[in-house]
Design a protein around this motif. Structure first.
Motif, PDB file in Angstrom:
ATOM      1  N   ALA A   1       0.829  -1.215   0.000  1.00  0.00           N
ATOM      2  CA  ALA A   1       0.000   0.000   0.000  1.00  0.00           C
ATOM      3  C   ALA A   1       0.857   1.256   0.000  1.00  0.00           C
ATOM      4  N   SER A   2       1.965   1.217   0.737  1.00  0.00           N
ATOM      5  CA  SER A   2       2.809   2.406   0.843  1.00  0.00           C
ATOM      6  C   SER A   2       3.383   2.829  -0.504  1.00  0.00           C
ATOM      7  N   LEU A   3       3.673   1.868  -1.390  1.00  0.00           N
ATOM      8  CA  LEU A   3       4.183   2.227  -2.713  1.00  0.00           C
ATOM      9  C   LEU A   3       3.149   3.007  -3.515  1.00  0.00           C
ATOM     10  N   LEU A   4       1.899   2.568  -3.442  1.00  0.00           N
ATOM     11  CA  LEU A   4       0.840   3.271  -4.175  1.00  0.00           C
ATOM     12  C   LEU A   4       0.611   4.661  -3.587  1.00  0.00           C
ATOM     13  N   ILE A   5       0.543   4.765  -2.285  1.00  0.00           N
ATOM     14  CA  ILE A   5       0.305   6.062  -1.638  1.00  0.00           C
ATOM     15  C   ILE A   5       1.454   7.023  -1.957  1.00  0.00           C
ATOM     16  N   ASN A   6       2.686   6.541  -1.871  1.00  0.00           N
ATOM     17  CA  ASN A   6       3.839   7.397  -2.197  1.00  0.00           C
ATOM     18  C   ASN A   6       3.809   7.831  -3.658  1.00  0.00           C
ATOM     19  N   ALA A   7       3.437   6.926  -4.559  1.00  0.00           N
ATOM     20  CA  ALA A   7       3.362   7.268  -5.976  1.00  0.00           C
ATOM     21  C   ALA A   7       2.282   8.324  -6.223  1.00  0.00           C
ATOM     22  N   ILE A   8       1.147   8.200  -5.556  1.00  0.00           N
ATOM     23  CA  ILE A   8       0.075   9.193  -5.725  1.00  0.00           C
ATOM     24  C   ILE A   8       0.525  10.549  -5.185  1.00  0.00           C
ATOM     25  N   ASN A   9       1.168  10.554  -4.016  1.00  0.00           N
ATOM     26  CA  ASN A   9       1.678  11.823  -3.493  1.00  0.00           C
ATOM     27  C   ASN A   9       2.683  12.452  -4.451  1.00  0.00           C
TER      28      ASN A   9
END
Length: 126
Positions: A110-118
């Motif tokens: 999940a952290s990879l997706l959230i970081n990519a969106i940010n």
């Protein structure tokens, strides 16, 4: 990293995956709109503002890569994050060359997706 906000479109033809991604994003404060196909995304109400696109590569009908090409051809600078279960280095290279923010292999943390969106929202606001 500063929390950014923006509406994220999730284009995924697997309903359970689409719901899961939308729930994850909502839990992190991102408003979402879900679409079952590239065609549904293209046919959306043009009044809805989309700030980032989470896009499955392997969709029924128009592929995610084809949607990315079409958006670029019309001059869209919408940041795109690809998600895929496919192991295809040619597709990945094509997506990266065309400027996607990230190319994530399912299942992804999940952290990879959230970081990519940010990152996508930060680059879009510059």
């Amino acid at each position: 990293m500063e929390r950014l906000s923006g509406t994220v479109a999730v284009v995924e033809d697997d309903p359970s995956m689409r719901r899961s991604v939308q729930r994850l994003l909502s839990a992190h404060g991102f408003p979402t709109e879900g679409f079952p196909s590239a065609e549904a995304f293209l046919g959306r109400n043009s009044a809805s503002r989309i700030d980032c696109l989470v896009l499955d590569v392997d969709l029924r009908g128009m592929s995610g890569i084809a949607l990315q090409r079409q958006l670029r051809d019309i001059g869209s600078a919408l940041p795109i994050i690809f998600i895929t279960a496919l192991e295809d280095s040619t597709l990945e290279a094509e997506a990266v060359k065309a400027g996607c923010i990230a190319y994530l292999h399912k299942p992804f943390p999940a952290s990879l997706l959230i970081n990519a969106i940010n990152s996508a929202l930060a680059s879009a606001s510059e």
